[in-house]
Every structure is written in C-alpha cells, then in structure tokens.
Design an enzyme around this catalytic site. Structure first.
Site, PDB file in Angstrom:
ATOM      1  N   PRO A 214       0.860  -1.257   0.090  1.00  0.00           N
ATOM      2  CG  PRO A 214       0.042  -1.229   2.072  1.00  0.00           C
ATOM      3  CD  PRO A 214       0.691  -2.008   1.230  1.00  0.00           C
ATOM      4  CG  ASP A 392       5.111  -0.967   2.780  1.00  0.00           C
ATOM      5  OD1 ASP A 392       3.805  -0.744   3.194  1.00  0.00           O
ATOM      6  OD2 ASP A 392       5.426  -2.051   2.602  1.00  0.00           O
ATOM      7  CG  HIS A 393       0.792   4.669   4.867  1.00  0.00           C
ATOM      8  ND1 HIS A 393       0.862   4.723   5.765  1.00  0.00           N
ATOM      9  CD2 HIS A 393      -0.626   5.374   4.494  1.00  0.00           C
ATOM     10  CE1 HIS A 393       0.495   5.982   6.343  1.00  0.00           C
ATOM     11  NE2 HIS A 393      -0.684   6.199   5.460  1.00  0.00           N
ATOM     12  NE  ARG A 394       2.850  -3.599   3.879  1.00  0.00           N
ATOM     13  CZ  ARG A 394       3.765  -4.816   3.177  1.00  0.00           C
ATOM     14  NH1 ARG A 394       2.854  -6.056   3.243  1.00  0.00           N
ATOM     15  NH2 ARG A 394       4.507  -4.931   2.358  1.00  0.00           N
ATOM     16  CB  ILE A 396       6.873   4.503   6.293  1.00  0.00           C
ATOM     17  CG1 ILE A 396       8.184   3.639   6.387  1.00  0.00           C
ATOM     18  CG2 ILE A 396       7.342   6.117   6.158  1.00  0.00           C
ATOM     19  CD1 ILE A 396       9.253   3.913   5.005  1.00  0.00           C
TER      20      ILE A 396
END
Length: 422
Positions: A214, A392-394, A396
């Site tokens: 994501p 990677d929003h998981r 960061i």
C-alpha cells in the site's frame, strides 16, 4: 542423428535470449554438459545438454530467442560419457570438513522442484558464481531448491542446504488472469513486438509491488543553489580521479545519512512472522535507463564511501548496465532506491517501491525560480529541485516520510551539513 533440444526453462519463463554458445561443430559432448548461456529476465544461466553425442550442426547463435523444447543443435556419432557414467576415481574426493551433517530426525522434508517431463533435463537457474561454489562444496545443484523467483538458487541456499536446513521457494503473489484484449486490427493496422527479458521482469516486479504494497507518495522541494555550486567547484578534482560528480552521487551520500537517521526506511516487513527486519548495512539501488529497459544496479556500503568514490562507482555501474554486463549479484541486496529523471525533465512523479524495500526516492529536473528573501526584501533566482518519496504505508507513516524528506532537503540546501551528517 539426434536432435538436441532446449531443456525446460522453468515456471513463468516462456523464452530466453542466447548470449553465448558453448559448443561448436565437431565437439563431443556429454549429457548434462552446459551448451548455451541464456538470459532470462535479468539473469544469465547455463543450459545443459539433454543427451550426449558429437555435434554435427549448431542451429542457434548469440542474440537468438529460444523456447523450451526448441531444437538447438543436431547430434551424430557416439555420445560422450555423462557425469554419472564417468569413472569413480575421476570424481574429486569430498573434503571432510565439507560433508553436510545428517539431518535431524524431526527435520521437515525439503520442498520439491516442479516436475520435468521424462527425457528432459531441468535447467538450473543459478549464476556462475553459485555454480562454482556448489562445485567447491560438493553439492549437486539438481538437489537444491532455490528460494528466489522461478526457484533461482543463491549462495545462501547452498549454505542452508549444506547445513541440512529446508529452503522454501519464494512466495509468488496471487495473480488474476488479465482479460482478453480486443482485436485491434479491426480498427487499423497493428504490429507486435516481443517483450525483452528486462521488460518481462519489470512487468512481474511492478505488478507484484503494486498488489503487495500500500503505497503513498510524499512530495517536497529543495533549494540546491549552494550544493550545485559546490558540485561544479569539485568537478575538476573528481575528474583527476576518473570520476564525474553528479547530483545522483551526492544524493547517494545524503540518502545514506537519512537512512541512518531514520532506520525504518532501511527495513523490510516479514508478514509471515509479523516482524520488522532492520538492516545494519546501506546498499542503494540506482535506476538506470538503458535501451533494453530499466535496470537497477546496487551501490554497496554507501555510508562508508565519499562522494567522489561513489561518483566513480556509480559511473562504472551505469556503464555496465547500458552495456548489459551487470551480473545478477550486482542488482541484488538494495535496501533503498533512487530514481533520478532530472536529466530528462518533469516536475514530479510517483516511483513504485521495489519490494522487499519499503521506500524509493524520485528526483525531477531542477529549475531557476524566484524566491523571496525577507532580509533583503527582494526576489532572488534560486535553483529549486523537486523530489518525491514513495513508501510502504504499512511501516512508514506520513509524518515519518515528511521528516525524512525535510532531512534530505536541509542537507541539499546546506552542503556544510554533509560533513556532519554524512
């Protein structure tokens, strides 16, 4: 007379390009002997002979595209003895210290390699350096299951095999069949062109990254007026050492400092164990535009090298990429990536994260812009460089990305900081 056919190329590999022919007419070969060097995607591997005999005609040449089962040579005469038929005394005695320990009683069974039709030999996806190590360790590569894509074997796979550990094949993301294309020829003339190995690899890796990560992209700008002036002043000194200092070389050093300051960006996510893997080394990939597609050589230990040394190494790696001389090992192990399109143009873009990395920086062309100087109460021309950070929003968060970009911008704006933080 017999036909020598190309072995199975492996899962998801439809064809390969011949980069080297290891046999010639009149040669006597054995079953299992390497006869071709093939390039599939970004890797080069050897293709073994499916049977032995005397080569009466070679049907392929470097540059040809070949497919599994294709006839590559014609054999005639008696076959040379295969490796299994050679005298036992000719086989090197395994050294005592290299004998693999017996597996523990409770050890899990090794995963099996996909079955190959009878009468064919499986093409082993392994680099020449891995093959050499396997010979030194006395390991039969046919017994090893690689953990890389298409079961590619690495040096770590060999060491785990020798230690009796199970090597699991790489997990491939679930894929959804693409819908059938319409018949474009109904609307006008069309032409088809086969994808290169590099382009096919790009299709797979980008699809995997897009479906797995994501991603969010953060945009920022930096005033590089002073840094650009310093770069030009240092150019003669760098040239004396055979290097050309580019903004990418400077960004390598700045990115290394930022990765030390923000270790999350130098990590990977292990979803199978719900762990974050922090890497205590900094290897940065640099995207290089080549006539055959995008290649990403990796500059290692960036934090331990000066800007001029980085510039020299970067120039050498980019030249090898354009000449298609990069080895698979030179494109592996990156912890972060930089893609600089400033030499072409544009004001911003959203680069896609290279899994299993968690971030990538995109750099666009700098331009002179009027910037307000409050002390002098005037507008001044300043060299402004736009850049972006996809992450990677998981792992960061947006605030982390903003701080990372501000750190990079401040170092670009004040070259003096490079001596402290870098």
């Amino acid at each position: 007379m017999a036909e020598l056919k190309l072995p199975d190329l492996g899962d998801n590999v439809a064809s390969a390009v011949v980069v080297g022919v290891l046999i010639k007419e009149g040669d006597t070969i054995a079953a299992g002997q390497p006869v071709l060097e093939l390039e599939t995607d970004k890797a080069v591997m050897e293709a073994p002979a499916s049977e032995g005999g005397t080569v009466s005609k070679v049907l392929v040449k470097p540059g040809d595209e070949v497919k599994s089962g294709q006839v590559i040579a014609v054999l005639g005469g008696d076959a040379a003895p295969s490796a299994e038929q050679q005298e036992p005394q000719k086989q090197p005695e395994p050294k005592e210290e290299k004998v693999a320990p017996a597996p523990a009683p409770a050890a899990a069974p090794r995963p099996s390699v996909p079955a190959v039709p009878a009468g064919q030999r499986r093409l082993i996806p392994a680099a020449p350096s891995v093959r050499r190590l396997a010979r030194e360790m006395g390991i039969n590569l046919l017994e090893v299951v690689g953990s890389g894509p298409a079961y590619r074997i690495s040096e770590n796979d060999l060491r785990r095999f020798a230690a009796g550990e199970v090597t699991a094949p790489a997990q491939q993301p679930p894929s959804t069949p693409a819908p059938a294309l319409p018949d474009f020829s109904k609307f006008g003339p069309v032409r088809r062109e086969a994808m290169s190995g590099v382009r096919r690899a790009t299709v797979r890796s980008m699809a995997q990254a897009w479906s797995t990560i994501p991603m969010v992209t953060h945009f920022d700008r930096a005033d590089i007026t002073e840094m650009e002036a310093l770069r030009k002043r240092m150019a003669p000194r760098a040239e004396q050492r055979g290097a050309k200092v580019t903004m990418t070389a400077i960004l390598l050093k700045i990115a290394a400092a930022a990765l030390k300051q923000f270790p999350k960006f130098n990590a990977s996510i292990d979803t199978s164990s719900n762990e974050i893997i922090y890497k205590d080394y900094i290897h940065i990939g640099v995207a290089v535009d080549t006539p055959t597609g995008l290649l990403v050589p990796v500059v290692r230990d960036v934090d331990k090298k000066g800007v001029i040394a980085l510039a020299k190494e970067l120039g050498e790696m980019a030249a090898k990429a354009r000449e298609r001389k990069l080895t698979p090992e030179e494109m592996q192990g990156a912890t972060f990536t930089i893609s600089n399109l400033g030499g072409i143009g544009g004001t911003g873009f959203t680069p896609i994260v290279n899994w299993p990395e968690v971030a990538i920086m995109g750099v666009s062309r700098s331009s002179l812009e009027p910037v307000w100087n409050a002390e002098k109460a005037v507008f001044e021309p300043r060299n402004i460089m736009p850049f972006s950070l996809s992450y990677d929003h998981r792992l960061i968060d947006g605030a982390d990305a903003a701080r990372f970009c501000r750190f990079v911008a401040e170092m670009l704006e004040d070259p003096f900081l490079l001596g402290f933080e870098g």
